[in-house]
Design an enzyme around this catalytic site. Structure first.
Site, PDB file in Angstrom:
ATOM      1  N   THR A   1      36.909  30.638  15.088  1.00  0.00           N
ATOM      2  CA  THR A   1      37.793  30.292  16.195  1.00  0.00           C
ATOM      3  C   THR A   1      39.001  29.486  15.729  1.00  0.00           C
ATOM      4  O   THR A   1      38.920  28.775  14.719  1.00  0.00           O
ATOM      5  CB  THR A   1      36.997  29.464  17.235  1.00  0.00           C
ATOM      6  OG1 THR A   1      37.902  28.868  18.153  1.00  0.00           O
ATOM      7  CG2 THR A   1      36.226  28.320  16.575  1.00  0.00           C
ATOM      8  N   ASP A   2      40.082  29.553  16.504  1.00  0.00           N
ATOM      9  CA  ASP A   2      41.255  28.714  16.201  1.00  0.00           C
ATOM     10  C   ASP A   2      40.982  27.242  16.515  1.00  0.00           C
ATOM     11  O   ASP A   2      41.760  26.373  16.125  1.00  0.00           O
ATOM     12  CB  ASP A   2      42.490  29.203  16.982  1.00  0.00           C
ATOM     13  CG  ASP A   2      42.325  29.139  18.501  1.00  0.00           C
ATOM     14  OD1 ASP A   2      41.204  28.864  18.986  1.00  0.00           O
ATOM     15  OD2 ASP A   2      43.328  29.366  19.205  1.00  0.00           O
ATOM     16  N   GLU A   3      39.867  26.955  17.244  1.00  0.00           N
ATOM     17  CA  GLU A   3      39.622  25.569  17.656  1.00  0.00           C
ATOM     18  C   GLU A   3      39.304  24.663  16.466  1.00  0.00           C
ATOM     19  O   GLU A   3      39.370  23.442  16.580  1.00  0.00           O
ATOM     20  CB  GLU A   3      38.518  25.525  18.726  1.00  0.00           C
ATOM     21  CG  GLU A   3      38.916  26.381  19.923  1.00  0.00           C
ATOM     22  CD  GLU A   3      38.030  26.257  21.161  1.00  0.00           C
ATOM     23  OE1 GLU A   3      37.375  25.210  21.320  1.00  0.00           O
ATOM     24  OE2 GLU A   3      37.999  27.201  21.959  1.00  0.00           O
TER      25      GLU A   3
ATOM     26  N   TYR B   1      31.554  21.792  19.542  1.00  0.00           N
ATOM     27  CA  TYR B   1      31.641  23.238  19.244  1.00  0.00           C
ATOM     28  C   TYR B   1      32.557  23.489  18.057  1.00  0.00           C
ATOM     29  O   TYR B   1      32.163  24.143  17.075  1.00  0.00           O
ATOM     30  CB  TYR B   1      32.153  24.006  20.485  1.00  0.00           C
ATOM     31  CG  TYR B   1      32.622  25.420  20.164  1.00  0.00           C
ATOM     32  CD1 TYR B   1      31.731  26.391  19.717  1.00  0.00           C
ATOM     33  CD2 TYR B   1      33.974  25.788  20.307  1.00  0.00           C
ATOM     34  CE1 TYR B   1      32.160  27.696  19.421  1.00  0.00           C
ATOM     35  CE2 TYR B   1      34.409  27.076  20.012  1.00  0.00           C
ATOM     36  CZ  TYR B   1      33.495  28.024  19.565  1.00  0.00           C
ATOM     37  OH  TYR B   1      33.925  29.299  19.263  1.00  0.00           O
TER      38      TYR B   1
ATOM     39  N   LYS C   1      31.787  25.003  14.247  1.00  0.00           N
ATOM     40  CA  LYS C   1      32.418  26.216  13.688  1.00  0.00           C
ATOM     41  C   LYS C   1      33.196  25.873  12.409  1.00  0.00           C
ATOM     42  O   LYS C   1      33.208  26.653  11.454  1.00  0.00           O
ATOM     43  CB  LYS C   1      33.343  26.868  14.728  1.00  0.00           C
ATOM     44  CG  LYS C   1      32.648  27.481  15.917  1.00  0.00           C
ATOM     45  CD  LYS C   1      31.730  28.666  15.611  1.00  0.00           C
ATOM     46  CE  LYS C   1      32.453  29.904  15.156  1.00  0.00           C
ATOM     47  NZ  LYS C   1      31.526  31.074  15.070  1.00  0.00           N
TER      48      LYS C   1
HETATM   49  P1  NAD Z   1      28.825  34.539  23.418  1.00  0.00           P
HETATM   50  O1  NAD Z   1      28.317  33.177  23.754  1.00  0.00           O
HETATM   51  O2  NAD Z   1      29.244  35.464  24.510  1.00  0.00           O
HETATM   52  O3  NAD Z   1      27.749  35.331  22.542  1.00  0.00           O
HETATM   53  C1  NAD Z   1      27.024  34.732  21.509  1.00  0.00           C
HETATM   54  C2  NAD Z   1      25.833  35.622  21.182  1.00  0.00           C
HETATM   55  O4  NAD Z   1      25.104  35.003  20.118  1.00  0.00           O
HETATM   56  C3  NAD Z   1      24.864  35.790  22.353  1.00  0.00           C
HETATM   57  O5  NAD Z   1      24.525  37.152  22.504  1.00  0.00           O
HETATM   58  C4  NAD Z   1      23.668  34.961  21.944  1.00  0.00           C
HETATM   59  O6  NAD Z   1      22.428  35.446  22.458  1.00  0.00           O
HETATM   60  C5  NAD Z   1      23.724  35.053  20.418  1.00  0.00           C
HETATM   61  N1  NAD Z   1      23.037  33.921  19.776  1.00  0.00           N
HETATM   62  C6  NAD Z   1      23.206  32.598  20.055  1.00  0.00           C
HETATM   63  N2  NAD Z   1      22.385  31.856  19.292  1.00  0.00           N
HETATM   64  C7  NAD Z   1      21.707  32.728  18.489  1.00  0.00           C
HETATM   65  C8  NAD Z   1      20.716  32.574  17.480  1.00  0.00           C
HETATM   66  N3  NAD Z   1      20.246  31.346  17.157  1.00  0.00           N
HETATM   67  N4  NAD Z   1      20.253  33.673  16.852  1.00  0.00           N
HETATM   68  C9  NAD Z   1      20.712  34.926  17.184  1.00  0.00           C
HETATM   69  N5  NAD Z   1      21.627  35.129  18.158  1.00  0.00           N
HETATM   70  C10 NAD Z   1      22.128  34.043  18.794  1.00  0.00           C
HETATM   71  O7  NAD Z   1      30.007  34.277  22.398  1.00  0.00           O
HETATM   72  P2  NAD Z   1      31.392  35.061  22.200  1.00  0.00           P
HETATM   73  O8  NAD Z   1      32.384  34.483  23.107  1.00  0.00           O
HETATM   74  O9  NAD Z   1      31.113  36.505  22.212  1.00  0.00           O
HETATM   75  O10 NAD Z   1      31.755  34.595  20.722  1.00  0.00           O
HETATM   76  C11 NAD Z   1      31.285  35.337  19.584  1.00  0.00           C
HETATM   77  C12 NAD Z   1      31.791  34.676  18.326  1.00  0.00           C
HETATM   78  O11 NAD Z   1      33.219  34.646  18.343  1.00  0.00           O
HETATM   79  C13 NAD Z   1      31.344  33.227  18.172  1.00  0.00           C
HETATM   80  O12 NAD Z   1      31.048  32.999  16.825  1.00  0.00           O
HETATM   81  C14 NAD Z   1      32.550  32.414  18.624  1.00  0.00           C
HETATM   82  O13 NAD Z   1      32.594  31.162  17.964  1.00  0.00           O
HETATM   83  C15 NAD Z   1      33.680  33.312  18.179  1.00  0.00           C
HETATM   84  N6  NAD Z   1      34.943  33.201  18.950  1.00  0.00           N
HETATM   85  C16 NAD Z   1      34.916  33.276  20.325  1.00  0.00           C
HETATM   86  C17 NAD Z   1      36.120  33.230  21.018  1.00  0.00           C
HETATM   87  C18 NAD Z   1      36.151  33.368  22.543  1.00  0.00           C
HETATM   88  O14 NAD Z   1      37.243  33.281  23.135  1.00  0.00           O
HETATM   89  N7  NAD Z   1      35.049  33.645  23.202  1.00  0.00           N
HETATM   90  C19 NAD Z   1      37.332  33.079  20.348  1.00  0.00           C
HETATM   91  C20 NAD Z   1      37.291  32.994  18.940  1.00  0.00           C
HETATM   92  C21 NAD Z   1      36.094  33.071  18.264  1.00  0.00           C
HETATM   93  P1  TYD Z   2      37.120  27.902  28.229  1.00  0.00           P
HETATM   94  O1  TYD Z   2      37.162  29.254  28.860  1.00  0.00           O
HETATM   95  O2  TYD Z   2      35.872  27.088  28.363  1.00  0.00           O
HETATM   96  O3  TYD Z   2      37.521  28.098  26.694  1.00  0.00           O
HETATM   97  P2  TYD Z   2      37.882  26.969  25.564  1.00  0.00           P
HETATM   98  O4  TYD Z   2      37.415  25.655  26.028  1.00  0.00           O
HETATM   99  O5  TYD Z   2      37.111  27.461  24.383  1.00  0.00           O
HETATM  100  O6  TYD Z   2      39.365  27.057  25.387  1.00  0.00           O
HETATM  101  O7  TYD Z   2      38.319  27.048  28.817  1.00  0.00           O
HETATM  102  C1  TYD Z   2      39.655  27.517  28.758  1.00  0.00           C
HETATM  103  C2  TYD Z   2      40.549  26.438  29.335  1.00  0.00           C
HETATM  104  O8  TYD Z   2      40.256  26.302  30.742  1.00  0.00           O
HETATM  105  C3  TYD Z   2      40.301  25.060  28.738  1.00  0.00           C
HETATM  106  O9  TYD Z   2      41.543  24.367  28.681  1.00  0.00           O
HETATM  107  C4  TYD Z   2      39.371  24.381  29.743  1.00  0.00           C
HETATM  108  C5  TYD Z   2      39.809  24.986  31.056  1.00  0.00           C
HETATM  109  N1  TYD Z   2      38.767  25.161  32.098  1.00  0.00           N
HETATM  110  C6  TYD Z   2      39.021  24.763  33.401  1.00  0.00           C
HETATM  111  O10 TYD Z   2      40.104  24.217  33.720  1.00  0.00           O
HETATM  112  N2  TYD Z   2      38.050  24.983  34.343  1.00  0.00           N
HETATM  113  C7  TYD Z   2      36.850  25.559  34.045  1.00  0.00           C
HETATM  114  O11 TYD Z   2      35.982  25.713  34.953  1.00  0.00           O
HETATM  115  C8  TYD Z   2      36.618  25.976  32.692  1.00  0.00           C
HETATM  116  C9  TYD Z   2      35.303  26.610  32.311  1.00  0.00           C
HETATM  117  C10 TYD Z   2      37.600  25.763  31.746  1.00  0.00           C
END
Ligand code: NAD
Ligand code: TYD
Length: 351
Positions: A132-134, A157, A161
């Protein structure tokens, strides 16, 4: 060329899009989706590909080192695309330990299993970590994260990461493992668990519930359509040089409050509501602790070196996303009711 690829976290939001893309586009690849099915894992995300001959699912926990070792022993993978993680910042603030266990220890378990079974013969083996960019922390009003921005994570989080990214790089530098890492901005699209901002807001607006906006809604996120992320992962997996990092982002910054207003306008149209009705649901609530002000990704390395550009304008992508949630009421109601958990028992046990 035949390849056996382990994709972890394939039942989650991004993972399911990556699994779908690889299973559909590469019939010669054998894809094993490993997921422990936490609250975020939903096998109903993959109904359209679950019967394809090059797809298999295994329910397993990446925190279980012995299980990971046994799996690598049995399967002889050519590559790992690792997405399994605890992914929600608010949950990490409530309970950091689960994030250390899965994101740090789980990643190290996979690295150890890969190292033990690939035995230094890393030619044509690849460990891809999806991050992630975070990890880069927060920006002020200006500037962008590049691949050389120093890590400065703030939430549990992003700290977990960042730690896992460091371990992946350490296994490259120390043991010569072929690794690649990508750091992506916020994703949106179908099959997104309705705890994150966009799907939560869609669900609440649909049900006439308050839409919580943290603080004044002035935080900025850089949104990318999830299928563009999956395509970037495909390109990086196949073309990046060993040890490389790529940033992935949409060049698409939105203040949360502006995004929510855009979403409310779309929802008014789609639900035939009077313009302005959905926006009445906006509810400003206490800010998130340590809330990062702004994320913005410079993805020019990926654009210039590997020719990847986002395919969708945000307005179009958001509209498609809303349509998907409105057309897939059963998916959404199964998730909000918890019924989605039964999918594994009914469809998979005994397979
Ligand atoms: P998500 O929470 O939707 O999915 C995570 C999956 O991992 C789930 O299916 C869960 O069951 C599985 N999981 C969790 N713990 C586990 C374990 N101990 N063993 C096996 N499986 C396990 O997450 P996402 O949003 O799809 O993110 C996927 C990846 O991409 C993550 O690594 C996250 O850090 C990264 N990422 C997410 C975003 C975003 O915007 N969602 C952006 C950048 C990077
Ligand atoms: P989120 O979807 O949780 O992603 P991330 O924290 O990884 O960026 O949140 C996106 C943005 O929205 C973040 O600035 C937090 C804000 N947010 C709200 O304002 N209300 C909400 O209910 C949630 C879940 C997030």
């Amino acid at each position: 060329m035949k390849k056996k690829i382990l994709i972890t976290g394939g039942a989650g939001f991004i993972g399911s899009h990556v699994v779908r893309r690889f299973v559909s586009n590469y019939p010669d690849y054998e894809i094993l989706n490993l997921d422990v099915l936490t609250y975020a894992g939903n096998l109903a995300n993959l109904t359209d590909v679950e019967d394809l001959p090059n797809y298999r699912f295994v329910k397993a926990d990446i925190t279980d080192a012995l299980a990971m070792n046994d799996l690598f022993e049995q399967e002889n993978f050519d590559a790992v695309i690792h997405l399994a993680a605890e992914s929600h910042v608010d949950r990490s603030i409530a309970d950091p330990t689960a994030f250390v266990m899965t994101n740090v220890i789980g990643t190290v378990n996979l690295l150890n299993a890969a190292r033990a079974h690939w035995k230094g013969d890393y030619d044509k083996k690849r460990f891809y970590h999806v991050s992630t960019d975070e990890v880069y922390g927060a920006l002020g009003e200006t500037g962008m994260f590049t691949e050389t921005t120093a890590y400065d994570p703030h939430s549990p989080y992003s700290a977990s990461k960042a730690s896992s990214d460091h371990f992946v790089r350490a296994y490259h530098d120390t043991y010569g493992l072929d690794v690649v890492i990508s750091n992506c901005s916020n994703n949106y699209g179908s099959h997104h668990f309705p705890e994150k901002l966009i799907p939560l807001a869609i669900n609440n607006i649909k049900n006439n519930l308050p839409v919580p906006v943290y603080g004044k809604g002035e935080n900025v996120r850089d949104w990318l359509w999830v299928e563009d992320h999956a395509r970037a992962i495909d390109v990086i997996f196949h073309e990046a040089a060993t040890g490389e990092t790529y940033n992935i982002g949409g060049h698409n910054e939105w203040k949360n409050i502006d995004l929510i207003h855009l979403l409310c306008d779309i929802m008014d149209r789609k639900l035939n509501r009077t313009p302005g009705d959905s926006a009445k649901l906006i509810s400003f609530v206490t800010d998130r602790a340590g809330h990062d002000l702004r994320y913005a990704i410079d993805s020019s390395k990926l654009q210039n070196k590997l020719n990847w550009v986002p395919s969708l304008q945000f307005e179009e992508g958001l509209e498609k996303t809303v349509e998907w949630y409105l057309e897939n009421e059963e998916w959404l109601s199964n998730v909000t009711s918890g019924n989605y958990k039964a999918y594994y028992e009914t469809q998979y046990q005994g397979r």
